[in-house]
Scaffold this motif. Structure first.
Motif, PDB file in Angstrom:
ATOM      1  N   ASP A  17       0.634  -1.396  -0.061  1.00  0.00           N
ATOM      2  CA  ASP A  17      -0.036  -0.048  -0.077  1.00  0.00           C
ATOM      3  C   ASP A  17       1.022   1.385  -0.179  1.00  0.00           C
ATOM      4  O   ASP A  17       0.385   2.295  -0.487  1.00  0.00           O
ATOM      5  CB  ASP A  17      -1.041   0.109   1.165  1.00  0.00           C
ATOM      6  N   LEU A  18       2.030   1.222   0.815  1.00  0.00           N
ATOM      7  CA  LEU A  18       2.859   2.288   0.730  1.00  0.00           C
ATOM      8  C   LEU A  18       3.347   2.656  -0.783  1.00  0.00           C
ATOM      9  O   LEU A  18       3.404   3.854  -1.175  1.00  0.00           O
ATOM     10  CB  LEU A  18       4.197   2.070   1.840  1.00  0.00           C
ATOM     11  N   THR A  64       3.741   6.019  -5.377  1.00  0.00           N
ATOM     12  CA  THR A  64       3.493   6.173  -7.046  1.00  0.00           C
ATOM     13  C   THR A  64       2.188   7.065  -7.434  1.00  0.00           C
ATOM     14  O   THR A  64       2.571   7.814  -8.239  1.00  0.00           O
ATOM     15  CB  THR A  64       3.166   4.716  -7.783  1.00  0.00           C
ATOM     16  N   ARG A  65       1.218   6.853  -6.553  1.00  0.00           N
ATOM     17  CA  ARG A  65       0.079   7.860  -6.919  1.00  0.00           C
ATOM     18  C   ARG A  65       0.297   9.173  -6.537  1.00  0.00           C
ATOM     19  O   ARG A  65      -0.105  10.014  -7.624  1.00  0.00           O
ATOM     20  CB  ARG A  65      -0.855   7.243  -6.208  1.00  0.00           C
ATOM     21  N   ALA A  66       1.108   9.360  -5.706  1.00  0.00           N
ATOM     22  CA  ALA A  66       1.502  10.868  -5.233  1.00  0.00           C
ATOM     23  C   ALA A  66       2.424  11.502  -6.117  1.00  0.00           C
ATOM     24  O   ALA A  66       2.139  12.687  -6.475  1.00  0.00           O
ATOM     25  CB  ALA A  66       1.867  10.821  -4.033  1.00  0.00           C
ATOM     26  N   SER A  67       3.086  10.845  -6.820  1.00  0.00           N
ATOM     27  CA  SER A  67       4.321  11.337  -7.577  1.00  0.00           C
ATOM     28  C   SER A  67       3.673  11.598  -8.941  1.00  0.00           C
ATOM     29  O   SER A  67       4.003  12.462 -10.044  1.00  0.00           O
ATOM     30  CB  SER A  67       5.526  10.411  -7.585  1.00  0.00           C
ATOM     31  N   SER A  68       2.559  10.548  -9.417  1.00  0.00           N
ATOM     32  CA  SER A  68       2.042  10.725 -10.573  1.00  0.00           C
ATOM     33  C   SER A  68       1.110  11.780 -10.710  1.00  0.00           C
ATOM     34  O   SER A  68       0.625  12.282 -11.815  1.00  0.00           O
ATOM     35  CB  SER A  68       1.530   9.089 -11.248  1.00  0.00           C
ATOM     36  N   THR A  69       0.278  12.183  -9.846  1.00  0.00           N
ATOM     37  CA  THR A  69      -0.863  13.105  -9.613  1.00  0.00           C
ATOM     38  C   THR A  69      -0.442  14.502  -9.337  1.00  0.00           C
ATOM     39  O   THR A  69      -1.199  15.496  -9.465  1.00  0.00           O
ATOM     40  CB  THR A  69      -1.754  12.495  -8.947  1.00  0.00           C
ATOM     41  N   GLN A  70       0.819  14.650  -8.792  1.00  0.00           N
ATOM     42  CA  GLN A  70       1.135  15.893  -8.462  1.00  0.00           C
ATOM     43  C   GLN A  70       1.385  16.796  -9.556  1.00  0.00           C
ATOM     44  O   GLN A  70       2.209  16.661 -10.210  1.00  0.00           O
ATOM     45  CB  GLN A  70       2.461  15.816  -7.577  1.00  0.00           C
ATOM     46  N   GLU A  81      11.967  14.270  -7.824  1.00  0.00           N
ATOM     47  CA  GLU A  81      12.434  13.306  -8.128  1.00  0.00           C
ATOM     48  C   GLU A  81      13.385  12.691  -7.013  1.00  0.00           C
ATOM     49  O   GLU A  81      13.550  11.359  -6.473  1.00  0.00           O
ATOM     50  CB  GLU A  81      13.659  13.258  -9.214  1.00  0.00           C
ATOM     51  N   ALA A  82      13.822  13.719  -6.145  1.00  0.00           N
ATOM     52  CA  ALA A  82      14.729  13.331  -4.920  1.00  0.00           C
ATOM     53  C   ALA A  82      13.959  12.684  -3.909  1.00  0.00           C
ATOM     54  O   ALA A  82      14.152  11.802  -3.107  1.00  0.00           O
ATOM     55  CB  ALA A  82      15.208  14.739  -4.262  1.00  0.00           C
ATOM     56  N   ARG A  83      12.551  13.471  -3.785  1.00  0.00           N
ATOM     57  CA  ARG A  83      11.561  12.676  -2.885  1.00  0.00           C
ATOM     58  C   ARG A  83      10.910  11.086  -3.303  1.00  0.00           C
ATOM     59  O   ARG A  83      11.132  10.280  -2.475  1.00  0.00           O
ATOM     60  CB  ARG A  83      10.075  13.411  -2.720  1.00  0.00           C
ATOM     61  N   ALA A  84      11.013  10.843  -4.452  1.00  0.00           N
ATOM     62  CA  ALA A  84      10.703   9.514  -5.084  1.00  0.00           C
ATOM     63  C   ALA A  84      12.106   8.555  -4.983  1.00  0.00           C
ATOM     64  O   ALA A  84      11.777   7.444  -4.289  1.00  0.00           O
ATOM     65  CB  ALA A  84      10.466   9.546  -6.515  1.00  0.00           C
ATOM     66  N   ASP A  85      13.085   9.146  -4.865  1.00  0.00           N
ATOM     67  CA  ASP A  85      14.143   8.112  -4.520  1.00  0.00           C
ATOM     68  C   ASP A  85      14.532   8.079  -3.243  1.00  0.00           C
ATOM     69  O   ASP A  85      14.835   6.809  -3.053  1.00  0.00           O
ATOM     70  CB  ASP A  85      15.773   8.971  -5.140  1.00  0.00           C
ATOM     71  N   ALA A  86      14.238   8.807  -2.245  1.00  0.00           N
ATOM     72  CA  ALA A  86      14.334   8.720  -1.033  1.00  0.00           C
ATOM     73  C   ALA A  86      13.120   7.676  -0.177  1.00  0.00           C
ATOM     74  O   ALA A  86      13.354   6.962   0.393  1.00  0.00           O
ATOM     75  CB  ALA A  86      13.984  10.238  -0.279  1.00  0.00           C
ATOM     76  N   ALA A  87      11.820   7.785  -1.029  1.00  0.00           N
ATOM     77  CA  ALA A  87      10.965   6.838  -0.836  1.00  0.00           C
ATOM     78  C   ALA A  87      11.333   5.535  -0.895  1.00  0.00           C
ATOM     79  O   ALA A  87      10.934   4.757  -0.256  1.00  0.00           O
ATOM     80  CB  ALA A  87       9.582   7.294  -1.332  1.00  0.00           C
ATOM     81  N   ALA A  88      11.719   5.293  -2.372  1.00  0.00           N
ATOM     82  CA  ALA A  88      12.095   4.000  -2.649  1.00  0.00           C
ATOM     83  C   ALA A  88      13.216   3.200  -1.743  1.00  0.00           C
ATOM     84  O   ALA A  88      13.314   1.892  -1.584  1.00  0.00           O
ATOM     85  CB  ALA A  88      12.543   4.039  -4.265  1.00  0.00           C
ATOM     86  N   ARG A  89      14.214   4.184  -1.266  1.00  0.00           N
ATOM     87  CA  ARG A  89      15.128   3.540  -0.597  1.00  0.00           C
ATOM     88  C   ARG A  89      14.584   3.361   0.871  1.00  0.00           C
ATOM     89  O   ARG A  89      14.927   2.233   1.410  1.00  0.00           O
ATOM     90  CB  ARG A  89      16.387   4.643  -0.353  1.00  0.00           C
TER      91      ARG A  89
END
Length: 691
Positions: free
Chosen positions: A503-504, A509-515, A527-535
């Motif tokens: 769910d996380l 993914t939804r937040a990064s694609s709809t922002q 992009e930095a937030r997405a990388d940090a979230a993936a890590r």
């Protein structure tokens, strides 16, 4: 050729030239007309023209008239220019005329089934050429058959699907795979071996006469000894040879010793027919048996029988051979030594059943008429050590209209006759999970108890019973911090944890694609937030739940709650801690000595207090019993929250997180300036519109 030239009126000086070139021209024409000539008799045509004839059975180089290599092939060929009819490899032209070599057109051949290649007339012939020694390849090395992979039958495939992931094969299928890398061993000649024509004898005589020779038994069955004449040895047993030769040499010599041994044994041709992987004619050694010939031929196919194999010898009744005698019992009495022109015939497979589950070797076995389940179990080595003898499942293939599976005790089913396609499953006595109220409890207790270890308790046992079995707590036991883990809880936590991570990932993914993004700075920030979230998600995946249950105990508890045990439970009773830890966004992280007189706020002050970037409202305390007390549970700032005045307990861990959404004064001023600017523009537009 001379008659043909005499009919031509040529000058005398040109006759030798024509004699040399005419065969080449004719051979070239024959090569060009190869497709039309293949249906005709090539040998009669070549003989009528005076050309050398190459028969179809010969494969090898043909010399040209100057000794150069000509064609290699089969069918109609010529030695004068490297040409030929059929599939050929053309060499250099042998003529002295300097003409280029002529190649005949290739005749397309129909592709053969790979399983039938090399099997003329449906039989495989292993002798490559007439000049090749039996059992040897063209370079003199031992001939090795190509490996044919075993193809399971329809019933075996069905059983394999039932038994997944345990591999189940036909009993004896592994034995029938020849070891292609092993060299041919030198067998020990048995004492009852009968000498036959073609065998080689190594004879050594010393004493009054010295003889060291090797002689071969001729077609009449005799050998010739120096000064002793001819001796009939064919039909003599190997153990009787020394006495026979001693008598013959004793007629001529005195005071000598003799030693005789068998050298090169003759090869013989036998035939493997029926349902065998590689049927055909085989050249085998003189000591080969039925089983060794079957292994060399790849063994019976999935449709061939392991139990109905016949040795057919001219003038005698067929002799039955059962491979299961060798596989199951190690009995080779029926494994006869082969003789020339013997036929080993494999009959179709008989009824087959499958034995799965708690048996020593799950397999598909073949049955003979009258054999029962007890016989089948002996073939697979019997039951395993954990088999449940009171529960055995039989799935009859014929009972399609009724219940397909029924359970019977082994004692009742042992002498039950089996039918083709039956699947027998022997259940394990340890795999099935019994109801909790009927299970014995295998639990582990460690730490501050008198007798830590593994205990097996009755079904209705509790935590108190476990403590009594372990001898009670020691004086230094910290019961409040006891760690109790349960396997069923760990499995449930693992499922929920995986669901939360999925769910996380979806939310990120939804937040990064709809922002909505307006500037390049926002793109880089996203992009930095997405990388940090993936890590972060990847690190969280490396963490696994431990199945701990939080025991609701008072801080001064001296006993555990009356909770029922489950199989696989684990209890660890730690020693009483002597420190309190402070970590996170503080100036000095570490552990501080616990004395019982300080609160959580005091220990936070010992660590230097929260830093400027600390999120004081989100601070929390992790108790030794696994419970958590958060500052968000109260109201007001940290000094007025519940953690400030809360008494500290041994083993507490205070954590102050870092504030995540931090901004600088300049960023705040910039944001407010933009807001005021947009508000002013709106008011100005509204005023101009009203005027």
């Amino acid at each position: 050729m001379n008659i043909f030239l005499s009919t031509m009126r040529l000058p005398f000086s040109l006759v030798p030239v024509v004699q040399r070139s005419l065969p080449l021209v004719i051979a070239t024409l024959l090569g060009l007309a190869a497709p039309a000539l293949q249906a005709q008799s090539g040998s009669s045509l070549s003989n009528s023209l005076g050309l050398p004839n190459v028969t179809g059975g010969y494969v090898g180089p043909v010399l040209g008239n100057n000794g150069n290599t000509g064609s290699t092939g089969s069918g109609l060929g010529s030695s004068y220019g490297g040409t030929g009819v059929g599939s050929s490899t053309y060499g250099t032209q042998g003529g002295s005329m300097g003409m280029p070599a002529t190649q005949s057109p290739q005749v397309p051949q129909q592709a053969l089934d790979p399983r039938l290649q090399g099997r003329p007339g449906g039989l495989r012939t292993l002798q490559a050429s007439p000049n090749q020694r039996p059992g040897l390849s063209a370079n003199g090395q031992p001939w090795l058959p190509e490996a044919v992979p075993y193809v399971p039958g329809e019933f075996e495939q069905y059983v394999q699907r039932l038994a997944m992931p345990v591999p189940v094969r036909r009993l004896g299928a592994e034995l029938m795979q020849p070891d292609l890398s092993a060299a041919d061993p030198l067998p020990v000649v048995p004492a009852d071996y009968l000498v036959v024509p073609g065998d080689e004898l190594a004879i050594t005589v010393w004493g009054s006469v010295d003889v060291d020779t090797r002689v071969q038994v001729d077609r009449s069955g005799r050998i010739t000894l120096p000064r002793a004449g001819s001796v009939m040895v064919a039909g003599t047993r190997y153990s009787e040879l020394p006495a026979l030769l001693n008598r013959q040499l004793g007629k001529v010599f005195r005071n000598f010793n003799l030693n005789v041994s068998l050298g090169q044994l003759r090869g013989m041709r036998v035939y493997l027919t029926g349902f065998v992987a590689r049927p055909g004619s085989y050249v085998v050694g003189a000591l080969s048996t039925v089983s060794s010939a079957l292994i060399q031929a790849g063994g019976p196919t999935a449709a061939g029988s392991f139990r109905r194999i016949e040795l057919r010898r001219r003038g005698q009744a067929p002799v039955a051979f059962d491979l299961y005698d060798l596989l199951v019992s190690g009995d080779r009495r029926a494994d006869q030594v082969l003789q020339p022109d013997d036929v080993v015939h494999v009959l179709p497979v008989g009824p087959q059943v499958a034995l799965l589950g708690s048996v020593n070797q799950p397999a598909v076995v073949e049955l003979k008429p009258g054999e029962t389940l007890e016989s089948a179990l002996k073939m697979v080595g019997g039951l395993s050590s954990v088999a449940d003898v009171n529960r055995l499942s039989i799935e009859p293939l014929d009972d399609r209209s009724g219940a397909r599976v029924f359970d019977v005790p082994l004692a009742d089913a042992a002498r039950r006759p089996l039918g083709r396609g039956d699947v027998i499953t022997v259940h394990s006595a340890i795999d099935p999970r019994q109801p909790t109220v009927r299970q014995n409890k295998r639990v582990v207790i460690e730490g501050e108890v008198l007798r830590p270890g593994v205990y097996v308790l009755p079904a209705a046992s509790s935590l108190a019973d476990l403590i009594n079995q372990a001898g009670g707590f020691t004086a230094n036991a910290y019961v409040f911090g006891a760690q109790f883990t349960r396997e069923t809880v760990r499995q449930a936590q693992l499922l929920n944890y995986d669901r939360v991570l999925r769910d996380l990932e979806v939310d990120i993914t939804r937040a990064s694609s709809t922002q909505r993004i307006a500037t390049n700075d926002e793109v880089k920030a996203q992009e930095a937030r997405a990388d940090a979230a993936a890590r972060l998600v990847e690190k969280m995946r490396n963490l696994q739940p431990d199945g701990r249950l939080v025991l609701q105990l008072p801080a001064d508890a001296g006993s555990l709650p009356p909770m029922q045990l489950e199989d696989g439970d684990r209890l660890y009773v730690p020693a009483r801690p002597t420190s309190v830890g402070v970590f996170g966004s503080v100036f000095n992280t570490g552990n501080f000595v616990f004395d019982g007189s300080h609160s959580i706020g005091d220990y936070l002050k010992m660590a230097g207090g929260p830093t400027r970037g600390a999120d004081k409202e989100a601070a929390f305390v992790l108790r030794a019993n696994g419970s958590v007390v958060s500052n968000l549970q109260g109201s007001g700032w940290f000094n007025n929250g519940p953690l400030a005045s809360m008494p500290a307990l041994p083993g507490d861990t205070v954590f102050v997180p870092e504030e995540m959404n931090k901004t600088t004064l300049l960023q705040d001023a910039k944001d407010w300036t933009q807001i005021l600017y947009q508000l002013g523009l709106g008011l100005a537009g509204l005023r101009s519109a009203t005027n």
